[in-house]
Design a protein around this motif. Structure first.
Motif, PDB file in Angstrom:
ATOM      1  N   THR A  23      18.330  -1.920  32.995  1.00 51.36           N
ATOM      2  CA  THR A  23      17.880  -2.945  32.044  1.00 51.36           C
ATOM      3  C   THR A  23      17.302  -4.100  32.834  1.00 51.36           C
ATOM      4  OG1 THR A  23      19.505  -2.423  30.320  1.00 51.36           O
ATOM      5  CG2 THR A  23      18.600  -4.653  30.331  1.00 51.36           C
ATOM      6  N   ILE A  24      16.061  -4.470  32.504  1.00 46.74           N
ATOM      7  CA  ILE A  24      15.433  -5.609  33.160  1.00 46.74           C
ATOM      8  C   ILE A  24      15.769  -6.858  32.363  1.00 46.74           C
ATOM      9  CG2 ILE A  24      13.261  -6.659  33.907  1.00 46.74           C
ATOM     10  CD1 ILE A  24      12.092  -3.812  34.015  1.00 46.74           C
ATOM     11  N   LEU A  25      16.520  -7.757  32.983  1.00 47.07           N
ATOM     12  CA  LEU A  25      16.916  -9.000  32.324  1.00 47.07           C
ATOM     13  C   LEU A  25      16.066 -10.150  32.848  1.00 47.07           C
ATOM     14  CD1 LEU A  25      18.825 -10.744  30.567  1.00 47.07           C
ATOM     15  CD2 LEU A  25      20.320 -10.927  32.578  1.00 47.07           C
ATOM     16  N   THR A  26      15.457 -10.883  31.928  1.00 45.62           N
ATOM     17  CA  THR A  26      14.706 -12.088  32.280  1.00 45.62           C
ATOM     18  C   THR A  26      15.356 -13.263  31.572  1.00 45.62           C
ATOM     19  OG1 THR A  26      12.649 -10.821  32.464  1.00 45.62           O
ATOM     20  CG2 THR A  26      12.466 -13.223  32.310  1.00 45.62           C
ATOM     21  N   VAL A  27      15.769 -14.255  32.355  1.00 44.59           N
ATOM     22  CA  VAL A  27      16.385 -15.467  31.804  1.00 44.59           C
ATOM     23  C   VAL A  27      15.418 -16.616  32.030  1.00 44.59           C
ATOM     24  CG1 VAL A  27      18.370 -17.007  31.851  1.00 44.59           C
ATOM     25  CG2 VAL A  27      18.671 -14.568  32.355  1.00 44.59           C
ATOM     26  N   HIS A  28      14.950 -17.191  30.945  1.00 41.60           N
ATOM     27  CA  HIS A  28      13.975 -18.280  31.025  1.00 41.60           C
ATOM     28  C   HIS A  28      14.679 -19.624  31.129  1.00 41.60           C
ATOM     29  CE1 HIS A  28      10.696 -15.527  30.033  1.00 41.60           C
ATOM     30  NE2 HIS A  28      11.510 -14.993  29.138  1.00 41.60           N
ATOM     31  N   PRO A  29      14.228 -20.476  32.066  1.00 45.69           N
ATOM     32  CA  PRO A  29      14.867 -21.786  32.226  1.00 45.69           C
ATOM     33  C   PRO A  29      14.571 -22.702  31.030  1.00 45.69           C
ATOM     34  CG  PRO A  29      13.233 -21.405  33.959  1.00 45.69           C
ATOM     35  CD  PRO A  29      13.207 -20.211  33.051  1.00 45.69           C
ATOM     36  N   LEU A  86      28.520  -7.776  29.674  1.00 44.04           N
ATOM     37  CA  LEU A  86      28.207  -9.066  29.059  1.00 44.04           C
ATOM     38  C   LEU A  86      28.137 -10.121  30.140  1.00 44.04           C
ATOM     39  CD1 LEU A  86      27.981 -11.099  26.662  1.00 44.04           C
ATOM     40  CD2 LEU A  86      30.495 -11.184  26.680  1.00 44.04           C
ATOM     41  N   ILE A  87      27.016 -10.838  30.184  1.00 42.45           N
ATOM     42  CA  ILE A  87      26.876 -11.983  31.073  1.00 42.45           C
ATOM     43  C   ILE A  87      26.880 -13.225  30.182  1.00 42.45           C
ATOM     44  CG2 ILE A  87      25.477 -13.139  32.828  1.00 42.45           C
ATOM     45  CD1 ILE A  87      24.155 -10.445  33.415  1.00 42.45           C
ATOM     46  N   THR A  88      27.850 -14.071  30.347  1.00 43.68           N
ATOM     47  CA  THR A  88      27.935 -15.258  29.514  1.00 43.68           C
ATOM     48  C   THR A  88      27.230 -16.440  30.177  1.00 43.68           C
ATOM     49  OG1 THR A  88      30.044 -15.893  30.518  1.00 43.68           O
ATOM     50  CG2 THR A  88      30.131 -14.528  28.536  1.00 43.68           C
ATOM     51  N   ALA A  89      26.740 -17.349  29.349  1.00 43.78           N
ATOM     52  CA  ALA A  89      26.090 -18.576  29.828  1.00 43.78           C
ATOM     53  C   ALA A  89      25.098 -18.264  30.931  1.00 43.78           C
ATOM     54  CB  ALA A  89      27.140 -19.573  30.305  1.00 43.78           C
ATOM     55  N   SER A  90      24.121 -17.433  30.612  1.00 43.07           N
ATOM     56  CA  SER A  90      23.197 -16.919  31.630  1.00 43.07           C
ATOM     57  C   SER A  90      22.411 -18.045  32.301  1.00 43.07           C
ATOM     58  CB  SER A  90      22.243 -15.916  31.010  1.00 43.07           C
ATOM     59  OG  SER A  90      21.460 -16.539  30.018  1.00 43.07           O
ATOM     60  N   ARG A  91      21.982 -17.761  33.517  1.00 43.61           N
ATOM     61  CA  ARG A  91      21.205 -18.690  34.322  1.00 43.61           C
ATOM     62  C   ARG A  91      19.917 -18.015  34.755  1.00 43.61           C
ATOM     63  NH1 ARG A  91      26.407 -19.561  38.281  1.00 43.61           N
ATOM     64  NH2 ARG A  91      27.779 -20.595  36.760  1.00 43.61           N
ATOM     65  N   ALA A  92      18.936 -18.778  35.115  1.00 46.45           N
ATOM     66  CA  ALA A  92      17.670 -18.207  35.593  1.00 46.45           C
ATOM     67  C   ALA A  92      17.905 -17.285  36.782  1.00 46.45           C
ATOM     68  CB  ALA A  92      16.695 -19.322  35.955  1.00 46.45           C
ATOM     69  N   ALA A  93      18.904 -17.600  37.589  1.00 45.51           N
ATOM     70  CA  ALA A  93      19.213 -16.790  38.771  1.00 45.51           C
ATOM     71  C   ALA A  93      19.788 -15.421  38.408  1.00 45.51           C
ATOM     72  CB  ALA A  93      20.191 -17.536  39.677  1.00 45.51           C
ATOM     73  N   ASP A  94      20.157 -15.209  37.132  1.00 44.66           N
ATOM     74  CA  ASP A  94      20.646 -13.901  36.702  1.00 44.66           C
ATOM     75  C   ASP A  94      19.505 -12.929  36.454  1.00 44.66           C
ATOM     76  OD1 ASP A  94      23.185 -15.516  34.674  1.00 44.66           O
ATOM     77  OD2 ASP A  94      23.342 -14.733  36.727  1.00 44.66           O
ATOM     78  N   THR A  95      18.279 -13.398  36.492  1.00 42.04           N
ATOM     79  CA  THR A  95      17.110 -12.539  36.307  1.00 42.04           C
ATOM     80  C   THR A  95      17.113 -11.442  37.361  1.00 42.04           C
ATOM     81  OG1 THR A  95      15.761 -14.275  35.305  1.00 42.04           O
ATOM     82  CG2 THR A  95      14.600 -12.455  36.370  1.00 42.04           C
ATOM     83  N   ALA A  96      17.154 -10.193  36.890  1.00 43.42           N
ATOM     84  CA  ALA A  96      17.272  -9.041  37.784  1.00 43.42           C
ATOM     85  C   ALA A  96      17.282  -7.780  36.927  1.00 43.42           C
ATOM     86  CB  ALA A  96      18.555  -9.116  38.610  1.00 43.42           C
ATOM     87  N   SER A  97      17.327  -6.633  37.585  1.00 44.41           N
ATOM     88  CA  SER A  97      17.572  -5.367  36.888  1.00 44.41           C
ATOM     89  C   SER A  97      19.035  -5.009  37.043  1.00 44.41           C
ATOM     90  CB  SER A  97      16.700  -4.252  37.468  1.00 44.41           C
ATOM     91  OG  SER A  97      15.336  -4.493  37.228  1.00 44.41           O
ATOM     92  N   TYR A  98      19.601  -4.457  35.977  1.00 45.14           N
ATOM     93  CA  TYR A  98      21.017  -4.113  35.976  1.00 45.14           C
ATOM     94  C   TYR A  98      21.163  -2.618  35.692  1.00 45.14           C
ATOM     95  CZ  TYR A  98      21.906  -9.083  36.039  1.00 45.14           C
ATOM     96  OH  TYR A  98      21.939 -10.405  36.412  1.00 45.14           O
ATOM     97  N   PHE A  99      21.989  -1.968  36.499  1.00 45.46           N
ATOM     98  CA  PHE A  99      22.172  -0.526  36.403  1.00 45.46           C
ATOM     99  C   PHE A  99      23.648  -0.188  36.246  1.00 45.46           C
ATOM    100  CE2 PHE A  99      17.964   0.921  37.684  1.00 45.46           C
ATOM    101  CZ  PHE A  99      17.461  -0.163  38.385  1.00 45.46           C
ATOM    102  N   CYS A 100      23.907   0.845  35.449  1.00 44.55           N
ATOM    103  CA  CYS A 100      25.256   1.391  35.450  1.00 44.55           C
ATOM    104  C   CYS A 100      25.239   2.677  36.267  1.00 44.55           C
ATOM    105  CB  CYS A 100      25.769   1.644  34.039  1.00 44.55           C
ATOM    106  SG  CYS A 100      24.946   2.956  33.118  1.00 44.55           S
ATOM    107  N   GLY A 101      26.259   2.857  37.061  1.00 43.13           N
ATOM    108  CA  GLY A 101      26.403   4.041  37.883  1.00 43.13           C
ATOM    109  C   GLY A 101      27.609   4.839  37.416  1.00 43.13           C
TER     110      GLY A 101
END
Lengths: 113, 114
Positions: A107-113, A75-90
């Protein structure tokens, strides 16, 4: 193989909203780790959670682990545009795994400003 | 502090040509070393890992090989590249201690085989 599978494949949200990503796996694990990858870059470690832990926090990040369901969530709370990235679990399996991780598709996360 | 270097960053090679990608780690001793490949828009596939000099474990049968001639040097090679070898290659290191260890990744080498 002991590969993590992330869900959803893509997530699009507005700045300020929370983002939740899930990871499922198939057999026993030693620990599970979440990583972030900006486009065209290497992966960066976010959080490691051991098999005997249920929840960990780091800043705006919260990771849970349910070994009975063989799943984890980031869980990423209060997301920011800078959080835009791909996230992987290993997944680090037990036994003689020598610390190696197997990853899912991310998971490709896109955070729109 | 520890750092990891990969080179070259970008490589365009013809089919059938040889390949050598190099990875070096600074600031740590006896790390575990790993080579991963990431196809376009896909996840990471573990190719090789090494727990010491000269010790290489292959995860997936393929056209590639790895070597670890020094403690902090890891090399990925091929004698004859295939189109399917194209991808983003990532080197990583870890120190596995008490059942845990995070991976530290390099910035990657993007290989295009034409």
């Amino acid at each position: 193989s002991q590969q993590g599978e992330e869900d959803p494949q893509a997530l699009s949200i507005q700045e300020g909203e929370n983002a939740t990503m899930n990871c499922s796996y198939k057999t026993s694990i030693n620990n599970l780790q979440w990583y972030r990858q900006n486009s065209g870059r290497g992966l960066v470690h976010l959080i490691l959670i051991r098999s005997n832990e249920r929840e960990k926090h780091s800043g705006r990040l919260r990771v849970t682990l349910d070994t009975s369901k063989k799943s984890s969530s980031l869980l990423i709370t209060a997301s920011r545009a800078a959080d835009t990235a791909s996230y992987f679990c290993g997944i680090n399996a037990g036994g003689t795994s020598y610390g190696k991780l197997t990853f899912g598709q991310g998971t490709i996360l896109t955070v729109h400003p | 502090s520890q750092t990891i270097h990969q080179w070259p960053a970008t490589l365009v090679q013809p089919v059938g040509s040889p390949l050598s990608l190099e990875c070096t780690v600074e600031g740590t001793s006896n790390p575990n070393l790993y080579w991963y490949r990431q196809a376009a828009g896909r996840g990471l596939q573990l190719l090789f890992y090494s727990v010491g000099i000269g010790q290489i474990s292959s995860e997936v049968p393929q056209n590639l090989s790895a070597s670890r001639p020094q403690d902090r040097q890891f090399i990925l090679s091929s004698k004859k590249l295939l189109l399917s070898d194209s991808g983003f290659y990532l080197c990583a290191w870890s120190v596995f201690w008490q059942g845990a260890g995070e991976l530290f990744f390099g910035e990657g080498s993007r290989l295009t085989v034409l």
